[in-house]
Design a protein around this motif. Sequence first.
Motif, PDB file in Angstrom:
ATOM      1  N   UNK A 283      50.883  34.864  45.914  1.00  0.00           N
ATOM      2  CA  UNK A 283      51.879  35.671  45.202  1.00  0.00           C
ATOM      3  C   UNK A 283      51.635  37.161  45.430  1.00  0.00           C
ATOM      4  N   UNK A 284      50.380  37.574  45.343  1.00  0.00           N
ATOM      5  CA  UNK A 284      50.046  38.987  45.534  1.00  0.00           C
ATOM      6  C   UNK A 284      50.391  39.431  46.955  1.00  0.00           C
ATOM      7  N   UNK A 285      50.028  38.608  47.934  1.00  0.00           N
ATOM      8  CA  UNK A 285      50.310  38.944  49.330  1.00  0.00           C
ATOM      9  C   UNK A 285      51.814  39.013  49.574  1.00  0.00           C
ATOM     10  N   UNK A 286      52.564  38.068  49.023  1.00  0.00           N
ATOM     11  CA  UNK A 286      54.020  38.078  49.201  1.00  0.00           C
ATOM     12  C   UNK A 286      54.649  39.326  48.588  1.00  0.00           C
ATOM     13  N   UNK A 287      54.117  39.762  47.442  1.00  0.00           N
ATOM     14  CA  UNK A 287      54.613  41.004  46.847  1.00  0.00           C
ATOM     15  C   UNK A 287      54.372  42.183  47.794  1.00  0.00           C
ATOM     16  N   UNK A 288      53.209  42.204  48.434  1.00  0.00           N
ATOM     17  CA  UNK A 288      52.905  43.280  49.376  1.00  0.00           C
ATOM     18  C   UNK A 288      53.803  43.213  50.604  1.00  0.00           C
ATOM     19  N   UNK A 289      54.033  42.003  51.105  1.00  0.00           N
ATOM     20  CA  UNK A 289      54.865  41.846  52.296  1.00  0.00           C
ATOM     21  C   UNK A 289      56.316  42.227  52.039  1.00  0.00           C
ATOM     22  N   UNK A 290      56.719  42.252  50.775  1.00  0.00           N
ATOM     23  CA  UNK A 290      58.088  42.648  50.442  1.00  0.00           C
ATOM     24  C   UNK A 290      58.274  44.157  50.504  1.00  0.00           C
ATOM     25  N   UNK A 291      57.177  44.901  50.603  1.00  0.00           N
ATOM     26  CA  UNK A 291      57.257  46.355  50.667  1.00  0.00           C
ATOM     27  C   UNK A 291      57.190  46.862  52.093  1.00  0.00           C
ATOM     28  N   UNK A 292      57.411  48.150  52.240  1.00  0.00           N
ATOM     29  CA  UNK A 292      57.345  48.776  53.558  1.00  0.00           C
ATOM     30  C   UNK A 292      55.904  49.071  53.941  1.00  0.00           C
ATOM     31  N   UNK A 293      55.440  48.594  55.092  1.00  0.00           N
ATOM     32  CA  UNK A 293      54.038  48.790  55.473  1.00  0.00           C
ATOM     33  C   UNK A 293      53.644  50.252  55.657  1.00  0.00           C
TER      34      UNK A 293
END
Length: 245
Positions: free
Chosen positions: A175-185
């Motif tokens: 869940x945490x990783x998916x939240x990060x992947x939803x943002x702009x790198x």
Amino acid sequence: MGGSRRRGPSTGHLFRTLLSASAIARHRRRALVITGVGDVFSAGADLNWMSAITVGDYDDQVADSERLDDLFHAIHSFPAPVLARINGHALAGALGLVACADIAVAVRGAKFGFTEAKLGLALAVISPCVQPKIGLSNALRYFLSGEVFDADRALDICLIHEVCERERLDATMERVVNDLLAGGPRAQRKIKELIRKVENTRTLVEARQLTVSTIAQLRMSDEGQSGMKAFLRQQPMPSTKHIEE
């Protein structure tokens, strides 16, 4: 990471592996995840390494401590998000890695402790990473006492961010990783850079110059333009697993 003082890779090998991994992942990866082997995150230094450092002279001790500091600096300055997946007990120097993480999730039942004082040592090299996380008051208590505390207490003092049951650790990390992947790198890397710089600004004028410049740059970037246009179209932002060169 090594599981305990008696199993897992040696401390020296572990340091070299982490430094190498962080260097390889530094430029293009979306995140760095640090975790342990089996049911222990890290119980501190291995016995072979501890035996070796007892016979060195002052210059040897300085050189060894500098290598340790290189590791924590590499993790602390890693440009993309750093996650600590704390799968069990984390003691002594391992808490430097926990403190360097941007997001730390621990299993319930994990034990934590800054135990250096009980060996006649000080929490020295990792203190610049740990103290800003837990604050002066908690640093004084736990650095001096060397007492061991549980994950809920680690959460209370802001050493970690979330506690979950062991069987939920992978799902929580996903869940945490998916939240990060939803943002702009690129935005996330800029956010980390901004937070560090704002922390060190001395005046509101300095902070104003920094923050105004940062948001202007991000608004004009391809990633910012793409994200804002997706928002206006009520669509998710296009995601990417790598930072393009």
